[in-house]
Design an enzyme around this catalytic site. Structure first.
Site, PDB file in Angstrom:
ATOM      1  N   LYS A 199       0.848  -1.206   0.000  1.00  0.00           N
ATOM      2  CA  LYS A 199       0.000   0.000   0.000  1.00  0.00           C
ATOM      3  C   LYS A 199       0.876   1.245   0.000  1.00  0.00           C
ATOM      4  O   LYS A 199       1.457   1.625   1.017  1.00  0.00           O
ATOM      5  CB  LYS A 199      -0.943   0.051   1.207  1.00  0.00           C
ATOM      6  CG  LYS A 199      -2.068   1.040   0.931  1.00  0.00           C
ATOM      7  CD  LYS A 199      -2.692   1.700   2.107  1.00  0.00           C
ATOM      8  CE  LYS A 199      -1.992   2.897   2.646  1.00  0.00           C
ATOM      9  NZ  LYS A 199      -1.932   4.077   1.756  1.00  0.00           N
ATOM     10  N   GLU A 274       9.664   1.546  10.680  1.00  0.00           N
ATOM     11  CA  GLU A 274      10.727   2.543  10.470  1.00  0.00           C
ATOM     12  C   GLU A 274      10.043   3.901  10.589  1.00  0.00           C
ATOM     13  O   GLU A 274       9.212   4.238   9.748  1.00  0.00           O
ATOM     14  CB  GLU A 274      11.328   2.412   9.064  1.00  0.00           C
ATOM     15  CG  GLU A 274      11.877   1.053   8.716  1.00  0.00           C
ATOM     16  CD  GLU A 274      13.150   0.726   9.462  1.00  0.00           C
ATOM     17  OE1 GLU A 274      13.828   1.669   9.918  1.00  0.00           O
ATOM     18  OE2 GLU A 274      13.448  -0.458   9.606  1.00  0.00           O
ATOM     19  N   CYS A 308      13.515  11.094   6.358  1.00  0.00           N
ATOM     20  CA  CYS A 308      13.451  10.640   7.759  1.00  0.00           C
ATOM     21  C   CYS A 308      14.723  10.983   8.514  1.00  0.00           C
ATOM     22  O   CYS A 308      14.686  11.296   9.692  1.00  0.00           O
ATOM     23  CB  CYS A 308      13.172   9.147   7.818  1.00  0.00           C
ATOM     24  SG  CYS A 308      14.355   8.173   6.885  1.00  0.00           S
ATOM     25  N   GLU A 405       9.611  16.190  15.162  1.00  0.00           N
ATOM     26  CA  GLU A 405       9.970  16.100  13.750  1.00  0.00           C
ATOM     27  C   GLU A 405       9.115  17.086  12.940  1.00  0.00           C
ATOM     28  O   GLU A 405       7.894  17.076  13.048  1.00  0.00           O
ATOM     29  CB  GLU A 405       9.711  14.678  13.243  1.00  0.00           C
ATOM     30  CG  GLU A 405      10.137  14.493  11.808  1.00  0.00           C
ATOM     31  CD  GLU A 405       9.847  13.093  11.279  1.00  0.00           C
ATOM     32  OE1 GLU A 405       8.713  12.607  11.458  1.00  0.00           O
ATOM     33  OE2 GLU A 405      10.748  12.491  10.686  1.00  0.00           O
TER      34      GLU A 405
HETATM   35  P1  NAD Z   1       2.305   8.472   7.595  1.00  0.00           P
HETATM   36  O1  NAD Z   1       2.604   7.760   8.848  1.00  0.00           O
HETATM   37  O2  NAD Z   1       1.277   9.526   7.600  1.00  0.00           O
HETATM   38  O3  NAD Z   1       1.874   7.462   6.431  1.00  0.00           O
HETATM   39  C1  NAD Z   1       2.685   6.394   6.016  1.00  0.00           C
HETATM   40  C2  NAD Z   1       1.818   5.342   5.365  1.00  0.00           C
HETATM   41  O4  NAD Z   1       0.948   4.801   6.353  1.00  0.00           O
HETATM   42  C3  NAD Z   1       0.922   5.845   4.235  1.00  0.00           C
HETATM   43  O5  NAD Z   1       0.839   4.846   3.232  1.00  0.00           O
HETATM   44  C4  NAD Z   1      -0.425   6.007   4.927  1.00  0.00           C
HETATM   45  O6  NAD Z   1      -1.525   5.883   4.047  1.00  0.00           O
HETATM   46  C5  NAD Z   1      -0.404   4.851   5.891  1.00  0.00           C
HETATM   47  N1  NAD Z   1      -1.272   5.009   7.072  1.00  0.00           N
HETATM   48  C6  NAD Z   1      -1.685   6.155   7.651  1.00  0.00           C
HETATM   49  N2  NAD Z   1      -2.480   5.872   8.709  1.00  0.00           N
HETATM   50  C7  NAD Z   1      -2.552   4.520   8.803  1.00  0.00           C
HETATM   51  C8  NAD Z   1      -3.191   3.622   9.695  1.00  0.00           C
HETATM   52  N3  NAD Z   1      -3.934   4.053  10.729  1.00  0.00           N
HETATM   53  N4  NAD Z   1      -3.031   2.282   9.504  1.00  0.00           N
HETATM   54  C9  NAD Z   1      -2.265   1.825   8.483  1.00  0.00           C
HETATM   55  N5  NAD Z   1      -1.641   2.634   7.597  1.00  0.00           N
HETATM   56  C10 NAD Z   1      -1.775   3.964   7.762  1.00  0.00           C
HETATM   57  O7  NAD Z   1       3.729   8.992   7.134  1.00  0.00           O
HETATM   58  P2  NAD Z   1       4.028   9.986   5.978  1.00  0.00           P
HETATM   59  O8  NAD Z   1       3.571  11.320   6.454  1.00  0.00           O
HETATM   60  O9  NAD Z   1       3.525   9.409   4.695  1.00  0.00           O
HETATM   61  O10 NAD Z   1       5.626   9.936   5.914  1.00  0.00           O
HETATM   62  C11 NAD Z   1       6.429  10.746   6.664  1.00  0.00           C
HETATM   63  C12 NAD Z   1       6.955  10.018   7.882  1.00  0.00           C
HETATM   64  O11 NAD Z   1       7.681   8.848   7.475  1.00  0.00           O
HETATM   65  C13 NAD Z   1       7.944  10.852   8.651  1.00  0.00           C
HETATM   66  O12 NAD Z   1       7.661  10.753  10.017  1.00  0.00           O
HETATM   67  C14 NAD Z   1       9.288  10.196   8.343  1.00  0.00           C
HETATM   68  O13 NAD Z   1      10.271  10.399   9.315  1.00  0.00           O
HETATM   69  C15 NAD Z   1       8.902   8.780   8.203  1.00  0.00           C
HETATM   70  N6  NAD Z   1       9.919   8.031   7.444  1.00  0.00           N
HETATM   71  C16 NAD Z   1      10.724   7.165   8.132  1.00  0.00           C
HETATM   72  C17 NAD Z   1      11.741   6.470   7.459  1.00  0.00           C
HETATM   73  C18 NAD Z   1      12.659   5.520   8.196  1.00  0.00           C
HETATM   74  O14 NAD Z   1      13.348   4.730   7.561  1.00  0.00           O
HETATM   75  N7  NAD Z   1      12.701   5.545   9.511  1.00  0.00           N
HETATM   76  C19 NAD Z   1      11.894   6.657   6.088  1.00  0.00           C
HETATM   77  C20 NAD Z   1      11.050   7.550   5.425  1.00  0.00           C
HETATM   78  C21 NAD Z   1      10.046   8.223   6.123  1.00  0.00           C
END
Ligand code: NAD
Length: 501
Positions: A199, A274, A308, A405
């Protein structure tokens, strides 16, 4: 700012001609169970590029049962590891052949400057599939000498372990680096012999859907990879809580990571997460400033800070602090913002309206809490979700902007006087994803690499990624690591076999 920009690659134009995208299940493109669609927007122009399916729990059920069947029947479960390896390598070749198109699509959908996708992220995705193509043939158990003293008279014990695919994997990916983060999940999962329901994020699903076409072309059997688009709270949640998913692998925010843990309780599926970060960039007084200052600017402004591991907390020794802040601010002021497809663009927009508003609120709160705005801080008055690269000096550890963040192009700066003080400041965070130390002293560099509590420490560099280098967080930055051979173990189960012979 004029933002009428068209893709150059005919294949990108052809892909975008299809305005309504579908779900990929069983190697077939199918409609969702409802007619509800989501606009996929170019964040630099706010124009709709395409519409993707808002998948519902019924669609998730369909995808999961297809993945379950592919795991247990047909070609995939009996495929030789060398054949899995060949398929992964073939997929890498296809991504490489289509790299210009994929880079353009990523820029249009996510906003990043073209060079980021073309020279860093899409090649990074290729390398993920090549690295794990090599790993598919090296999944080994071990024979184990035992000390069991009650085996039947005259018999021996023969014990060994097998590594088996963990099963059906739900891979949930964020929007900041869509294709390469997808590859970080798919490549090891497929090398291990799992099947995957992917997804992508609702804002940036287009390269995942194009990847689906390449997965079919590479020859993966039906159901090995299914792709479900849609909202996190509906499709993501249905997937993470699904009773027939064995593992959920998630990259995204720390907040959503907590919801994933709640959802995974349903059947106690395994979880790897992650999450976010607030990574310190530490400039010691002996740093080579010709490298360290542009390095610190790049650590935060690359991809608009939507990384991230973005180096969002700058700690500079008091002897060099004023010079460092001034010069990083000069770099920020000189950055060219624009549509990612324009060759002059150094920084693109943020991904969506919500993100730009959140970043703006962080900046306002930082000023209210006593931070000094050195440069930036404003949203551009034009279409698109552009915010200026921002530098805030005189920060304190108790300020929201130092603790949370931001996920945008905002750098906070603090000074320090000695190694003990900066180590304490760097470690004073709920996050523990990455850090960088800039110094000419080998001893200081390795001492700090030892003392800093993060999953990665870079020395005289920042954001250096490779398919072979594990990346993951400690503390509230997550559980488990992507990349490197450790990543493979997230998709494998160990079975012990103990025989009396
Ligand atoms: P997000 O958590 O809003 O969404 C990530 C994914 O999760 C999306 O596909 C979203 O549709 C899905 N999602 C949202 N709510 C959900 C739920 N309740 N159940 C299941 N899936 C759900 O994150 P984002 O805003 O898309 O990305 C940014 C974040 O990702 C930042 O916090 C960043 O630090 C983190 N990130 C971490 C890494 C790492 O390796 N640690 C790498 C890249 C990004």
């Amino acid at each position: 700012m004029k933002q009428t920009v068209q893709p150059n690659i005919p294949a990108t134009k052809a892909f975008l001609k299809i305005k309504e995208r579908q779900l990929l299940i069983d190697n077939q493109w199918i409609n969702g169970s409802t007619e509800e669609m989501i606009d996929s927007i170019d964040p630099a122009t706010e124009q709709v590029l395409a519409r993707i399916v808002s998948a519902q729990p019924e669609d998730v059920d369909h995808a999961v049962s297809s993945s379950r069947l592919a795991l247990t029947q047909g070609a995939w479960p009996v495929m030789a590891p060398s054949e899995r390896s060949r398929l992964l390598w073939k997929l890498a070749d296809l991504i490489e052949e289509n790299i210009d198109e994929l880079a353009e699509l990523e820029t249009l959908d996510q906003g990043k400057p073209l060079y980021v996708g073309r020279w860093a992220e899409i090649p990074g995705a290729v390398e993920q599939f090549r690295y794990f193509a090599g790993a598919a043939t090296k999944i080994e158990g071990s024979t184990i000498p035992t000390s069991i003293n009650y085996q039947p008279e005259g018999k021996k014990i023969f014990a060994y372990t097998r590594k088996e695919p963990i099963g059906v994997v739900a891979a949930i990916v964020p929007w900041n680096s869509p294709l390469v983060l997808t590859a970080m999940k798919l490549a090891p999962a497929l090398a291990a012999g799992c099947t995957v329901v992917l997804k992508p994020a609702e804002d940036t699903s287009l390269t995942a859907l194009r990847l689906g076409e390449l997965i079919i072309e590479a020859g993966f059997p039906p159901g090995v990879v299914n792709i479900i688009t849609g909202y996190g709270a509906i499709a993501g949640k249905a997937l993470a809580s699904h009773m027939d998913v064995d593992k959920v692998i998630f990259t995204g925010s720390t907040e959503t990571g907590r919801s994933i843990l709640d959802s995974a309780k349903s059947n106690l599926k395994k979880v790897s997460i992650e999450l976010g970060g607030k990574s310190p960039v530490i400039l010691m007084d002996d740093a080579n400033l010709d490298l360290a200052i542009p390095g610190a600017a790049n650590a935060i402004f690359f991809n608009g800070g939507q990384v991230c591991v973005a180096g969002s907390r700058l700690y500079a020794h008091s002897k060099i602090y004023d010079q460092v802040v001034e010069k990083v601010a000069d770099i920020a002021k000189g950055m060219k913002l624009g549509h990612g497809l324009l060759p002059s663009t150094q920084m693109g927009p943020l991904v969506n309206k919500r993100q730009v508003e959140q970043v703006n609120n962080f900046i306002l709160t930082a000023e209210a809490e006593g931070g000094s705005l050195v440069t930036g801080g404003k949203r551009l008055d034009c279409p698109g979700f552009f915010i200026e690269p921002t530098v805030i000096a005189n920060a304190r550890q108790d300020m929201q902007i130092v603790r949370e963040e931001v996920f945008g192009p905002v750098l906070v700066c603090q000074k320090f006087d000695d190694i003990e003080e900066v180590t304490e400041l760097a470690n004073d965070s709920k996050f523990g994803l990455a850090a960088s130390v800039w110094t000419e002293s080998l001893s200081t560099a390795h001492r700090m690499a030892d003392d800093i509590h993060t999953g990665t420490v870079w020395i005289n560099c920042h954001s250096m990624f490779d398919a072979s280098l594990p990346i993951g967080g400690i503390k509230q930055s997550g559980w488990g690591q992507d990349c490197g051979m450790q990543a493979l173990s997230k998709y494998l189960e160990v079975k012990t076999v103990c025989a009396v012979i």
